[in-house]
Design a protein around this motif. Structure first.
Motif, PDB file in Angstrom:
ATOM      1  N   ASP A  69       0.829  -1.212   0.000  1.00  0.00           N
ATOM      2  CA  ASP A  69       0.000   0.000   0.000  1.00  0.00           C
ATOM      3  C   ASP A  69       0.862   1.260   0.000  1.00  0.00           C
ATOM      4  O   ASP A  69       0.546   2.240  -0.679  1.00  0.00           O
ATOM      5  CB  ASP A  69      -0.931   0.001   1.223  1.00  0.00           C
ATOM      6  N   ARG A  70       1.951   1.231   0.768  1.00  0.00           N
ATOM      7  CA  ARG A  70       2.812   2.414   0.845  1.00  0.00           C
ATOM      8  C   ARG A  70       3.514   2.686  -0.470  1.00  0.00           C
ATOM      9  O   ARG A  70       3.660   3.835  -0.885  1.00  0.00           O
ATOM     10  CB  ARG A  70       3.847   2.229   1.960  1.00  0.00           C
ATOM     11  N   VAL A  71       3.959   1.612  -1.128  1.00  0.00           N
ATOM     12  CA  VAL A  71       4.647   1.791  -2.414  1.00  0.00           C
ATOM     13  C   VAL A  71       3.683   2.329  -3.465  1.00  0.00           C
ATOM     14  O   VAL A  71       4.019   3.236  -4.236  1.00  0.00           O
ATOM     15  CB  VAL A  71       5.269   0.457  -2.882  1.00  0.00           C
ATOM     16  N   VAL A  72       2.453   1.766  -3.505  1.00  0.00           N
ATOM     17  CA  VAL A  72       1.454   2.221  -4.478  1.00  0.00           C
ATOM     18  C   VAL A  72       1.088   3.680  -4.218  1.00  0.00           C
ATOM     19  O   VAL A  72       1.003   4.495  -5.150  1.00  0.00           O
ATOM     20  CB  VAL A  72       0.192   1.330  -4.411  1.00  0.00           C
ATOM     21  N   GLU A  73       0.876   4.023  -2.945  1.00  0.00           N
ATOM     22  CA  GLU A  73       0.531   5.399  -2.595  1.00  0.00           C
ATOM     23  C   GLU A  73       1.669   6.355  -2.937  1.00  0.00           C
ATOM     24  O   GLU A  73       1.452   7.444  -3.467  1.00  0.00           O
ATOM     25  CB  GLU A  73       0.225   5.474  -1.097  1.00  0.00           C
ATOM     26  N   LEU A  74       2.893   5.919  -2.654  1.00  0.00           N
ATOM     27  CA  LEU A  74       4.060   6.744  -2.960  1.00  0.00           C
ATOM     28  C   LEU A  74       4.203   6.957  -4.455  1.00  0.00           C
ATOM     29  O   LEU A  74       4.524   8.058  -4.911  1.00  0.00           O
ATOM     30  CB  LEU A  74       5.321   6.074  -2.408  1.00  0.00           C
ATOM     31  N   LYS A 130       1.901   7.128  -6.634  1.00  0.00           N
ATOM     32  CA  LYS A 130       0.880   8.068  -7.117  1.00  0.00           C
ATOM     33  C   LYS A 130       1.210   9.502  -6.720  1.00  0.00           C
ATOM     34  O   LYS A 130       1.065  10.430  -7.521  1.00  0.00           O
ATOM     35  CB  LYS A 130      -0.487   7.673  -6.555  1.00  0.00           C
ATOM     36  N   ASN A 131       1.647   9.664  -5.488  1.00  0.00           N
ATOM     37  CA  ASN A 131       1.885  11.012  -4.977  1.00  0.00           C
ATOM     38  C   ASN A 131       3.258  11.572  -5.359  1.00  0.00           C
ATOM     39  O   ASN A 131       3.454  12.783  -5.378  1.00  0.00           O
ATOM     40  CB  ASN A 131       1.754  11.017  -3.449  1.00  0.00           C
ATOM     41  N   ILE A 184       9.849   9.565  -8.259  1.00  0.00           N
ATOM     42  CA  ILE A 184      10.191   8.159  -8.536  1.00  0.00           C
ATOM     43  C   ILE A 184      10.822   8.025  -9.915  1.00  0.00           C
ATOM     44  O   ILE A 184      11.868   7.377 -10.077  1.00  0.00           O
ATOM     45  CB  ILE A 184       8.944   7.269  -8.419  1.00  0.00           C
ATOM     46  N   GLU A 185      10.202   8.637 -10.927  1.00  0.00           N
ATOM     47  CA  GLU A 185      10.749   8.537 -12.275  1.00  0.00           C
ATOM     48  C   GLU A 185      12.113   9.232 -12.372  1.00  0.00           C
ATOM     49  O   GLU A 185      12.998   8.790 -13.107  1.00  0.00           O
ATOM     50  CB  GLU A 185       9.768   9.119 -13.293  1.00  0.00           C
ATOM     51  N   GLY A 186      12.270  10.313 -11.618  1.00  0.00           N
ATOM     52  CA  GLY A 186      13.571  10.974 -11.569  1.00  0.00           C
ATOM     53  C   GLY A 186      14.634  10.058 -10.969  1.00  0.00           C
ATOM     54  O   GLY A 186      15.770  10.007 -11.451  1.00  0.00           O
ATOM     55  N   ARG A 187      14.253   9.322  -9.921  1.00  0.00           N
ATOM     56  CA  ARG A 187      15.187   8.390  -9.291  1.00  0.00           C
ATOM     57  C   ARG A 187      15.510   7.222 -10.226  1.00  0.00           C
ATOM     58  O   ARG A 187      16.664   6.765 -10.280  1.00  0.00           O
ATOM     59  CB  ARG A 187      14.597   7.846  -7.994  1.00  0.00           C
ATOM     60  N   LEU A 246       3.700  -2.702 -10.032  1.00  0.00           N
ATOM     61  CA  LEU A 246       2.713  -1.989  -9.204  1.00  0.00           C
ATOM     62  C   LEU A 246       1.285  -2.396  -9.540  1.00  0.00           C
ATOM     63  O   LEU A 246       0.427  -2.462  -8.662  1.00  0.00           O
ATOM     64  CB  LEU A 246       2.863  -0.478  -9.394  1.00  0.00           C
ATOM     65  N   GLU A 247       1.029  -2.659 -10.807  1.00  0.00           N
ATOM     66  CA  GLU A 247      -0.323  -3.031 -11.231  1.00  0.00           C
ATOM     67  C   GLU A 247      -0.648  -4.485 -10.921  1.00  0.00           C
ATOM     68  O   GLU A 247      -1.815  -4.869 -10.931  1.00  0.00           O
ATOM     69  CB  GLU A 247      -0.472  -2.781 -12.738  1.00  0.00           C
ATOM     70  N   ASN A 248       0.380  -5.279 -10.652  1.00  0.00           N
ATOM     71  CA  ASN A 248       0.168  -6.694 -10.362  1.00  0.00           C
ATOM     72  C   ASN A 248       0.242  -6.902  -8.848  1.00  0.00           C
ATOM     73  O   ASN A 248       1.305  -7.018  -8.265  1.00  0.00           O
ATOM     74  CB  ASN A 248       1.228  -7.539 -11.073  1.00  0.00           C
ATOM     75  N   LYS A 249      -0.921  -6.946  -8.205  1.00  0.00           N
ATOM     76  CA  LYS A 249      -0.983  -7.068  -6.751  1.00  0.00           C
ATOM     77  C   LYS A 249      -0.320  -8.355  -6.260  1.00  0.00           C
ATOM     78  O   LYS A 249       0.325  -8.379  -5.212  1.00  0.00           O
ATOM     79  CB  LYS A 249      -2.446  -7.043  -6.288  1.00  0.00           C
ATOM     80  N   LYS A 250      -0.493  -9.422  -7.032  1.00  0.00           N
ATOM     81  CA  LYS A 250       0.059 -10.707  -6.636  1.00  0.00           C
ATOM     82  C   LYS A 250       1.576 -10.646  -6.582  1.00  0.00           C
ATOM     83  O   LYS A 250       2.204 -11.093  -5.613  1.00  0.00           O
ATOM     84  CB  LYS A 250      -0.393 -11.792  -7.619  1.00  0.00           C
ATOM     85  N   VAL A 251       2.173 -10.071  -7.622  1.00  0.00           N
ATOM     86  CA  VAL A 251       3.632  -9.949  -7.681  1.00  0.00           C
ATOM     87  C   VAL A 251       4.126  -9.008  -6.582  1.00  0.00           C
ATOM     88  O   VAL A 251       5.123  -9.277  -5.906  1.00  0.00           O
ATOM     89  CB  VAL A 251       4.089  -9.423  -9.064  1.00  0.00           C
ATOM     90  N   LEU A 252       3.408  -7.895  -6.392  1.00  0.00           N
ATOM     91  CA  LEU A 252       3.796  -6.906  -5.383  1.00  0.00           C
ATOM     92  C   LEU A 252       3.776  -7.519  -3.985  1.00  0.00           C
ATOM     93  O   LEU A 252       4.686  -7.306  -3.187  1.00  0.00           O
ATOM     94  CB  LEU A 252       2.853  -5.704  -5.451  1.00  0.00           C
ATOM     95  N   CYS A 253       2.722  -8.289  -3.703  1.00  0.00           N
ATOM     96  CA  CYS A 253       2.619  -8.945  -2.391  1.00  0.00           C
ATOM     97  C   CYS A 253       3.701 -10.014  -2.221  1.00  0.00           C
ATOM     98  O   CYS A 253       4.202 -10.218  -1.114  1.00  0.00           O
ATOM     99  CB  CYS A 253       1.238  -9.560  -2.206  1.00  0.00           C
ATOM    100  N   SER A 254       4.038 -10.689  -3.309  1.00  0.00           N
ATOM    101  CA  SER A 254       5.113 -11.691  -3.252  1.00  0.00           C
ATOM    102  C   SER A 254       6.441 -11.025  -2.934  1.00  0.00           C
ATOM    103  O   SER A 254       7.229 -11.532  -2.131  1.00  0.00           O
ATOM    104  CB  SER A 254       5.209 -12.444  -4.581  1.00  0.00           C
TER     105      SER A 254
END
Length: 427
Positions: free
Chosen positions: A108-113, A115-116, A121-124, A333-341
């Motif tokens: 959740d934190r990564v997804v929220e980050l 977006k905001n 993120i893209e700069g990094r 980020l769009e793949n919840k299963k992969v993100l949770c893994s």
């Protein structure tokens, strides 16, 4: 003014007050007020002095008394060990750290980050891409490609590779490939560029057919020009329409032309061996030194790009890598299963690291405190709790004076007039 000075002034004040009460008693004799003043100041002095002795005994030897004094220096090792054990086993115990880590919702934190903080993120990601490319360097990449060419590409059987790869891909995805190619053709014909291309072909044919001597004489005899013979715009529109119609018919699997096209492609792949010499020449041309050096130069040329409305400089190679990493990042980020893994794997790794290296926490605290000598350790403790300890000294004088006042009242109004006569009568 710090609290130590305030405590010292308080003790000095009650000492002077005690001496003053003795002088008052000497000049004015014993009476209710002089005795009350002396009792209060005596109790305040005793309380302040006792607390001064007790607080000073924590760090050093007050008045040179060695018995049960210098508490901190004498128990330095015990204090350090107790603090280390407390931090390691209680404050930051392995179980408490693992419990806190397990409660963190990394997904959740990564997804929220993302977006905001998209621009950040893209700069990094671009910064990481530039770092990777710059770490590799032009010379290293050039050397790697040359080595790859010598070890693999020159020895590669190009025909066999193309034949095997294209054969397997086409065999399993023939319908998708044909439909994809047909859709490209339809899109091209529907585009302005495609229409112009057909127009130019028809115009060229018309010019060839009507530019001859006899053609011009014939047109002149009929009283017409070459523009009257063929309306190129109408003919182009008709051709495009019919071509698109035929291409759409090719998308039907039982279409005879589609079947013929399918068989022709298969036959071409099966007979690709006869182009071996041409393919080898193409391969050798592509990987020749000059082409590789030009490629490297282009990859390391610096350009300005717009990242989330912010201009940044980057090499071409880093931009390619940036696009790949960015696509991978957003796909994850769009793949919840992969993100949770990934979250589960990261947590397990961190917990495993904590289990194997948790002792380092206590060791770090222990090593840090062991660098303190007695004076530094005293100063460290005094810096943390010194103000509260000095307040104890001030409170000792204040509370002592209050208790002295209570004791005086009890002695003057209860003990002397009632209890003392009662005791005398008994004895």
């Amino acid at each position: 003014m710090n609290y130590r000075n305030k405590a010292n002034l308080t003790l000095l004040g009650v000492s002077i007050g005690f001496l003053f009460s003795i002088a008052i008693g000497h000049f004015f004799g014993k009476n209710f007020y002089t005795e009350m003043l002396m009792t209060i100041m005596e109790a305040a002095l005793v309380g302040g002095a006792a607390d001064w002795f007790a607080i000073t005994a924590i760090y050093s030897k007050p008045l040179g008394v060695a018995y049960h004094t210098e508490i901190v220096p004498k128990n330095r090792e015990k204090i350090i060990e107790s603090i280390s054990n407390f931090v390691e086993n209680d404050l930051l115990s392995a179980s408490s750290l693992e419990s806190r880590i397990d409660k963190i919702k990394l997904c959740d934190r990564v997804v929220e980050l993302s977006k905001n903080k998209k621009a950040y993120i893209e700069g990094r990601i671009l910064q990481i891409s530039n770092y990777i490319v710059s770490s590799v360097g032009e010379k290293n990449l050039e050397g790697f490609i040359f080595a790859l060419r010598e070890k693999y590409i020159y020895r590669l059987n190009t025909v066999k590779l193309i034949k095997d790869t294209s054969g397997k891909i086409y065999e399993s995805k023939s319908n998708e490939i044909l439909d994809f190619v047909i859709d490209i053709g339809i899109d091209f014909l529907n585009s302005e560029k495609g229409t112009q291309y057909i127009y130019d072909i028809i115009y060229k044919i018309k010019q060839e057919k009507t530019s001859g001597f006899f053609s011009r004489i014939g047109l002149a005899m009929m009283g017409k020009t070459e523009n009257d013979v063929v309306d190129i715009d109408s003919l182009t529109a008709i051709f495009v329409e019919k071509a698109i119609e035929k291409l759409r018919e090719l998308k039907e699997e039982d279409n005879s032309y589609r079947i013929d096209l399918h068989n022709a492609i298969k036959a071409y792949i099966d007979n690709i061996d006869k182009y071996e010499d041409e393919l080898e020449k193409i391969k050798n041309y592509i990987v020749r030194d000059s082409n590789i050096k030009v490629l490297i130069q282009k990859l390391f040329s610096v350009t300005t790009v717009d990242i989330c409305r912010e201009e940044k400089e980057s090499t071409t190679a880093a931009l390619y890598l940036f696009e790949i990493l960015k696509k991978v990042f957003y796909n994850v980020l769009e793949n919840k299963k992969v993100l949770c893994s990934i979250e589960t794997a990261v947590k397990k790794l961190v917990i495993k690291l904590i289990d194997s290296k948790h002792y380092i926490i206590g060791k770090m605290v222990r090593d840090t405190l062991n660098e303190f000598d007695n004076n530094k350790l005293n100063a460290f403790i005094d810096n943390k709790v010194g103000d509260d300890l000095q307040w104890i000294r001030i409170n000792g004088s204040v509370v002592g004076s209050f208790i002295g006042f209570i004791i005086f009242l009890i002695v003057y109004f209860i003990y002397n007039p009632y209890i003392v006569p009662f005791i005398r009568r008994i004895f």
